[in-house]
Design an enzyme around this catalytic site. Structure first.
Site, PDB file in Angstrom:
ATOM      1  N   ARG A   1       0.847  -1.181   0.000  1.00  0.00           N
ATOM      2  CA  ARG A   1       0.000   0.000   0.000  1.00  0.00           C
ATOM      3  C   ARG A   1       0.889   1.240   0.000  1.00  0.00           C
ATOM      4  O   ARG A   1       1.953   1.260   0.628  1.00  0.00           O
ATOM      5  CB  ARG A   1      -0.919   0.027   1.229  1.00  0.00           C
ATOM      6  CG  ARG A   1      -2.037  -1.001   1.220  1.00  0.00           C
ATOM      7  CD  ARG A   1      -3.063  -0.716   0.123  1.00  0.00           C
ATOM      8  NE  ARG A   1      -4.219  -1.596   0.181  1.00  0.00           N
ATOM      9  CZ  ARG A   1      -4.309  -2.771  -0.408  1.00  0.00           C
ATOM     10  NH1 ARG A   1      -3.265  -3.238  -1.106  1.00  0.00           N
ATOM     11  NH2 ARG A   1      -5.415  -3.495  -0.323  1.00  0.00           N
TER      12      ARG A   1
ATOM     13  N   GLU B   1      -4.853   6.919  -5.470  1.00  0.00           N
ATOM     14  CA  GLU B   1      -4.891   6.078  -6.660  1.00  0.00           C
ATOM     15  C   GLU B   1      -6.084   6.422  -7.543  1.00  0.00           C
ATOM     16  O   GLU B   1      -7.219   6.405  -7.070  1.00  0.00           O
ATOM     17  CB  GLU B   1      -4.921   4.602  -6.256  1.00  0.00           C
ATOM     18  CG  GLU B   1      -3.653   4.196  -5.535  1.00  0.00           C
ATOM     19  CD  GLU B   1      -3.589   2.716  -5.194  1.00  0.00           C
ATOM     20  OE1 GLU B   1      -4.569   1.981  -5.476  1.00  0.00           O
ATOM     21  OE2 GLU B   1      -2.561   2.299  -4.656  1.00  0.00           O
TER      22      GLU B   1
ATOM     23  N   HIS C   1      -1.783  -0.620  -9.475  1.00  0.00           N
ATOM     24  CA  HIS C   1      -2.306  -1.479  -8.403  1.00  0.00           C
ATOM     25  C   HIS C   1      -2.812  -2.794  -8.997  1.00  0.00           C
ATOM     26  O   HIS C   1      -3.928  -3.248  -8.746  1.00  0.00           O
ATOM     27  CB  HIS C   1      -3.428  -0.790  -7.622  1.00  0.00           C
ATOM     28  CG  HIS C   1      -3.621  -1.363  -6.251  1.00  0.00           C
ATOM     29  ND1 HIS C   1      -4.037  -0.620  -5.176  1.00  0.00           N
ATOM     30  CD2 HIS C   1      -3.441  -2.624  -5.763  1.00  0.00           C
ATOM     31  CE1 HIS C   1      -4.124  -1.377  -4.098  1.00  0.00           C
ATOM     32  NE2 HIS C   1      -3.756  -2.613  -4.437  1.00  0.00           N
ATOM     33  N   ALA C   2      -1.949  -3.396  -9.798  1.00  0.00           N
ATOM     34  CA  ALA C   2      -2.337  -4.589 -10.552  1.00  0.00           C
ATOM     35  C   ALA C   2      -1.423  -5.777 -10.288  1.00  0.00           C
ATOM     36  O   ALA C   2      -1.460  -6.756 -11.036  1.00  0.00           O
ATOM     37  CB  ALA C   2      -2.338  -4.269 -12.045  1.00  0.00           C
TER      38      ALA C   2
END
Length: 330
Positions: free
Chosen positions: A239, A268, A287-288
């Site tokens: 994170r 994000e 964020h993949a």
């Protein structure tokens, strides 16, 4: 006849996909509902009669204390992901609502992303790609940029849960010396345990796999990043709040970090004017890290099994807040 359960779907997925996942399991025993809009007011309205919630892994429709208070009939929350930082677990626990996640479902996918990102940083793959697309041919420049073999790097891993331990195993298979720090020392760990500051001082590549909590928020601020060896590399697959964007950028500008691979950010997506978007030595990912077909199939299976268990009155798997079995709320 028993009234069907009302399942409020907050996950930002296509409704037809959600129905394809849940309706074969739920049948006539449950009714799927969606908020009228993906905004705060619609969320609070939809929670008024929700009994089960498929939570929003994006965090946009977070279940904070106000949202929990707006859901008097809420009996169970399923997060179709691993992270639960968009849920107020204290408020849900106080309300007697069990919360389950998909623990470990994307561990291999995230671990592979972390290793791939480390390869990319060591060999400047994103930089090379940009130069060649622009018409360049920087073959000899790679030595000047310090291209290295991955196996020569000391890898430090923050967090040693399902993702951290799998990440350690993959790096070890490549010949890397791997150390770890976690809030609890793991007697079954294959990596070497180090105290946090010692780990930082001995990590050429620092990989972050910790969950975001009150304890870990801001953990890698300027003072801690300054403990890394000069020219170290950062891989954040956890994170953004653990290693704040501003601290990472400052470490890059000072040269303490030679490069960073970031799958996560404070905000994000990051703002259009974020300096991280323009930094030559930053590999960006949306964020993949855990977004593979393989991981999603596993998560889908977890969600289906837990929904079937709830509807049948059986215990559910991966409850993260130790609340007793469900009680339907009228």
């Amino acid at each position: 006849m028993t009234k069907p359960w009302r399942i409020l779907v907050l996950a930002p997925l296509d409704p037809s996909l959600i129905r394809g996942i849940l309706e074969p399991v739920a049948g006539d025993a449950a009714e799927l509902v969606f908020p009228a809009e993906r905004e705060r007011g619609a969320l609070l309205d939809a929670l008024a009669d929700a009994e089960l919630v498929l939570a929003d892994f994006s965090g946009r429709l977070a279940l904070d204390a106000e949202a929990v208070a707006a859901a008097p009939r809420l009996a169970f929350v399923q997060m179709p992901a691993v992270g639960t930082d968009s849920l107020d677990l204290d408020a849900l626990t106080a309300a007697g609502v069990p919360v389950a996640n998909a623990a470990g479902a994307n561990a291999r996918s995230v671990a592979e992303w972390a290793v791939g990102a480390a390869f990319a940083l060591c060999r400047h793959l994103a930089w090379c790609d940009r130069r060649v697309r622009e018409g360049g041919w920087p073959q000899l420049e790679m030595l000047g940029r310090g291209a290295r073999e991955l196996r020569a790097q000391r890898v430090g891993i923050l967090g040693y849960g399902a993702i951290g331990s799998e990440t350690a195993r993959l790096f070890q298979a490549l010949g890397c010396a791997v150390s770890y720090w976690s809030r609890r020392r793991r007697p079954d760990a294959t990596a070497t345990y180090r105290e946090l500051d010692d780990l930082l001082a001995n990590s050429d590549i620092l990989v972050v796999t910790l969950p975001l909590t009150d304890e870990t928020r801001g953990l890698l601020g300027p003072d801690r990043l300054a403990l890394l060896p000069q020219g170290a590399m950062l891989v954040n697959a956890a994170r953004g709040g653990i290693a704040p964007d501003e601290a990472v950028l400052a470490a890059l500008e000072s040269g303490r970090l030679s490069a960073a691979a970031l799958d996560v950010f404070d905000e994000e997506p990051p703002p259009a004017d974020s300096p991280l978007r323009r930094h030559e030595n930053v590999l960006l990912s949306p964020h993949a890290a855990g977004t593979t077909l393989d991981a999603q199939l596993t998560i889908t299976s977890v969600v289906q099994e837990n929904l079937a268990a709830v509807l049948a009155g059986r215990p559910v798997a991966n409850v993260v807040n130790a609340v007793e079995p469900l009680v339907r709320r009228r």
